[in-house]
Motif scaffolding. Sequence first.
Motif, PDB file in Angstrom:
ATOM      1  N   TYR A  56      26.776  48.289  40.929  1.00  0.00           N
ATOM      2  CA  TYR A  56      25.390  47.779  41.513  1.00  0.00           C
ATOM      3  C   TYR A  56      25.354  48.539  42.943  1.00  0.00           C
ATOM      4  N   MET A  57      26.594  49.129  43.268  1.00  0.00           N
ATOM      5  CA  MET A  57      26.638  49.988  44.506  1.00  0.00           C
ATOM      6  C   MET A  57      25.567  50.804  44.809  1.00  0.00           C
ATOM      7  N   PRO A  58      24.956  51.551  43.795  1.00  0.00           N
ATOM      8  CA  PRO A  58      23.988  52.458  44.147  1.00  0.00           C
ATOM      9  C   PRO A  58      22.690  51.751  45.055  1.00  0.00           C
ATOM     10  N   LEU A  59      22.172  50.969  44.156  1.00  0.00           N
ATOM     11  CA  LEU A  59      21.302  50.093  44.612  1.00  0.00           C
ATOM     12  C   LEU A  59      21.334  49.498  45.961  1.00  0.00           C
ATOM     13  N   LEU A  60      22.641  48.760  46.114  1.00  0.00           N
ATOM     14  CA  LEU A  60      22.791  47.832  47.093  1.00  0.00           C
ATOM     15  C   LEU A  60      22.988  48.894  48.301  1.00  0.00           C
ATOM     16  N   GLY A  61      23.798  50.010  48.227  1.00  0.00           N
ATOM     17  CA  GLY A  61      24.262  50.754  49.503  1.00  0.00           C
ATOM     18  C   GLY A  61      23.120  51.471  49.880  1.00  0.00           C
ATOM     19  N   THR A  62      22.215  51.881  49.025  1.00  0.00           N
ATOM     20  CA  THR A  62      20.701  52.575  49.396  1.00  0.00           C
ATOM     21  C   THR A  62      19.821  51.587  50.188  1.00  0.00           C
ATOM     22  N   CYS A  63      19.847  50.282  49.605  1.00  0.00           N
ATOM     23  CA  CYS A  63      19.208  49.245  50.436  1.00  0.00           C
ATOM     24  C   CYS A  63      19.688  49.237  51.929  1.00  0.00           C
ATOM     25  N   PHE A  64      20.966  49.144  51.834  1.00  0.00           N
ATOM     26  CA  PHE A  64      21.319  48.976  53.239  1.00  0.00           C
ATOM     27  C   PHE A  64      21.203  49.975  54.048  1.00  0.00           C
ATOM     28  N   PHE A  65      21.293  51.136  53.832  1.00  0.00           N
ATOM     29  CA  PHE A  65      21.327  52.444  54.729  1.00  0.00           C
ATOM     30  C   PHE A  65      19.729  52.702  54.985  1.00  0.00           C
ATOM     31  N   PHE A  66      18.901  52.403  54.086  1.00  0.00           N
ATOM     32  CA  PHE A  66      17.359  52.426  54.217  1.00  0.00           C
ATOM     33  C   PHE A  66      17.018  51.655  55.192  1.00  0.00           C
ATOM     34  N   ILE A  67      17.315  50.279  55.056  1.00  0.00           N
ATOM     35  CA  ILE A  67      16.809  49.308  55.852  1.00  0.00           C
ATOM     36  C   ILE A  67      17.538  49.483  57.364  1.00  0.00           C
TER      37      ILE A  67
ATOM     38  N   TYR B 162      16.377  42.038  35.731  1.00  0.00           N
ATOM     39  CA  TYR B 162      16.740  43.144  34.735  1.00  0.00           C
ATOM     40  C   TYR B 162      18.191  43.130  34.493  1.00  0.00           C
ATOM     41  N   PHE B 163      19.049  43.247  35.751  1.00  0.00           N
ATOM     42  CA  PHE B 163      20.624  43.232  35.382  1.00  0.00           C
ATOM     43  C   PHE B 163      21.001  41.750  34.514  1.00  0.00           C
ATOM     44  N   GLY B 164      20.292  40.713  34.910  1.00  0.00           N
ATOM     45  CA  GLY B 164      20.709  39.463  34.368  1.00  0.00           C
ATOM     46  C   GLY B 164      20.245  39.634  32.818  1.00  0.00           C
ATOM     47  N   VAL B 165      19.213  40.052  32.389  1.00  0.00           N
ATOM     48  CA  VAL B 165      18.978  40.295  30.950  1.00  0.00           C
ATOM     49  C   VAL B 165      19.813  41.314  30.363  1.00  0.00           C
ATOM     50  N   ARG B 166      20.286  42.568  31.199  1.00  0.00           N
ATOM     51  CA  ARG B 166      21.040  43.508  30.435  1.00  0.00           C
ATOM     52  C   ARG B 166      22.486  42.829  30.317  1.00  0.00           C
ATOM     53  N   GLU B 167      23.018  41.947  31.245  1.00  0.00           N
ATOM     54  CA  GLU B 167      24.394  41.578  31.083  1.00  0.00           C
ATOM     55  C   GLU B 167      24.620  40.443  29.905  1.00  0.00           C
ATOM     56  N   ASN B 168      23.423  39.485  30.096  1.00  0.00           N
ATOM     57  CA  ASN B 168      23.360  38.306  29.268  1.00  0.00           C
ATOM     58  C   ASN B 168      22.359  38.171  27.992  1.00  0.00           C
ATOM     59  N   GLY B 169      21.551  39.259  28.030  1.00  0.00           N
ATOM     60  CA  GLY B 169      20.694  39.159  26.778  1.00  0.00           C
ATOM     61  C   GLY B 169      19.681  38.268  27.131  1.00  0.00           C
ATOM     62  N   VAL B 170      19.008  37.535  25.992  1.00  0.00           N
ATOM     63  CA  VAL B 170      17.934  36.602  25.901  1.00  0.00           C
ATOM     64  C   VAL B 170      18.512  35.173  26.580  1.00  0.00           C
ATOM     65  N   ALA B 171      19.750  35.084  26.198  1.00  0.00           N
ATOM     66  CA  ALA B 171      20.548  33.943  26.724  1.00  0.00           C
ATOM     67  C   ALA B 171      20.285  33.559  28.307  1.00  0.00           C
ATOM     68  N   TYR B 172      19.908  34.681  28.916  1.00  0.00           N
ATOM     69  CA  TYR B 172      19.652  34.627  30.379  1.00  0.00           C
ATOM     70  C   TYR B 172      18.851  33.708  30.600  1.00  0.00           C
ATOM     71  N   PHE B 173      17.609  33.433  29.935  1.00  0.00           N
ATOM     72  CA  PHE B 173      16.356  32.953  30.166  1.00  0.00           C
ATOM     73  C   PHE B 173      16.805  31.169  29.922  1.00  0.00           C
ATOM     74  N   LYS B 174      17.786  30.817  29.339  1.00  0.00           N
ATOM     75  CA  LYS B 174      18.256  29.327  29.028  1.00  0.00           C
ATOM     76  C   LYS B 174      18.660  29.243  30.412  1.00  0.00           C
ATOM     77  N   HIS B 175      19.034  29.937  31.471  1.00  0.00           N
ATOM     78  CA  HIS B 175      19.203  29.373  32.794  1.00  0.00           C
ATOM     79  C   HIS B 175      18.208  28.448  33.356  1.00  0.00           C
ATOM     80  N   PHE B 176      17.120  29.047  32.874  1.00  0.00           N
ATOM     81  CA  PHE B 176      15.963  28.238  33.749  1.00  0.00           C
ATOM     82  C   PHE B 176      15.598  26.993  33.086  1.00  0.00           C
ATOM     83  N   LEU B 177      16.359  26.550  32.022  1.00  0.00           N
ATOM     84  CA  LEU B 177      15.715  25.442  31.336  1.00  0.00           C
ATOM     85  C   LEU B 177      16.602  24.140  31.774  1.00  0.00           C
TER      86      LEU B 177
END
Lengths: 253, 88
Positions: free
Chosen positions: A104-115, A150-165
């Motif tokens: 996840y560092m590409p996203l987070l590092g870019t965010c940090f430097f940009f901000i 997106y990361f949540g769905v990619r890691e856990n699949g559809v089961a990710y939405f169970k967290h909302f219930l």
Amino acid sequence: MRKRIAGALGLTLLPAAALASVGGGHEPFSWFHLLPVHIPQYVLSAFMIAAMLVVLSLAAVGGKKTDDMVVPEPRFTLRNLLELIMAFLLGIAGDILGHHAKKYMPLLGTCFFFILFMNLLGLIPGFVPPTDKMNITVGLAVIIFLSTHYFGVRENGVAYFKHFLGPVWWMAPIMLPIEIVSHLARPLSLSLRLFGNITGDHMVVSIFLGLVPFVVPSIFYGLGVFVSFMQAFIFTVLSMIYISGAVAHEEDH
Amino acid sequence: MTEKQDRKAFFRELGKYSALGLEMAISVVIGLGVGYYLDRWLGTSPWLTVIWIGIGFAAGVRSLYRAALRSERDLERDEAEKRKPGGE
């Protein structure tokens, strides 16, 4: 020589003088007003920062082989500075996200430097930090919000939405709106915090620059540097926490 | 080494708790907004506003609870890591 120094001093004081003389209807001075284009200046300055980051990273690592990159440069160079900051971020990310942090560092590092650089731009006279417009901060927060799920769905699949219930099925109708509201509050609080802090800091500096043009504003410049770092850092750490909550495999969050 | 770990933990906790206050407040505001506009749409004033403010408040407490769980787990892990190399 003295003339040149006086000239440079005059050039840097010009925006301050323009700022101080702002009357009714006049906009504060900005370098972007010199350009013959009619794009909002926060968009222009955000693009400028993005281009600057590309140039900086190309200057630091461009054209070098991976084998050469293993050995750090002997003196304090641009590459060493960037690597120092990245190592610090990676340490914190490893703490929060576990051993998947590098994914996840590409996203987070870019965010940090940009901000960070957008915040620091506000301290140069004649520039307005892009982060004191809600448009920019909401855009950043929405990117984090969408990529978290997106990361949540990619890691856990559809089961990710169970967290909302919630934990038990008969509580689902109550838990669903609660979870949705608490997830919606995250991007809003991310963007509002960044926007509020940078706007406030910029305003304090400009007001004191208008009141007392000598010595006193430098205190607030120092404060501004601190706030810029702190807000960029907090934005990044909170993104890490949200991502780690989404990609965790346990049931306890 | 432990001092570095402490500093890292400090930064992590700082980021986490500085988020909480704003998040709780904004949850209630989002609940209020949703309830208000639903009321205007369905003409059921003031009931949906009241219910959605309650939901917003619950969402705020939910994020507080989540942060507390996380914090507990992280601190426990830190303690375990600190104890490991020396051996009691």
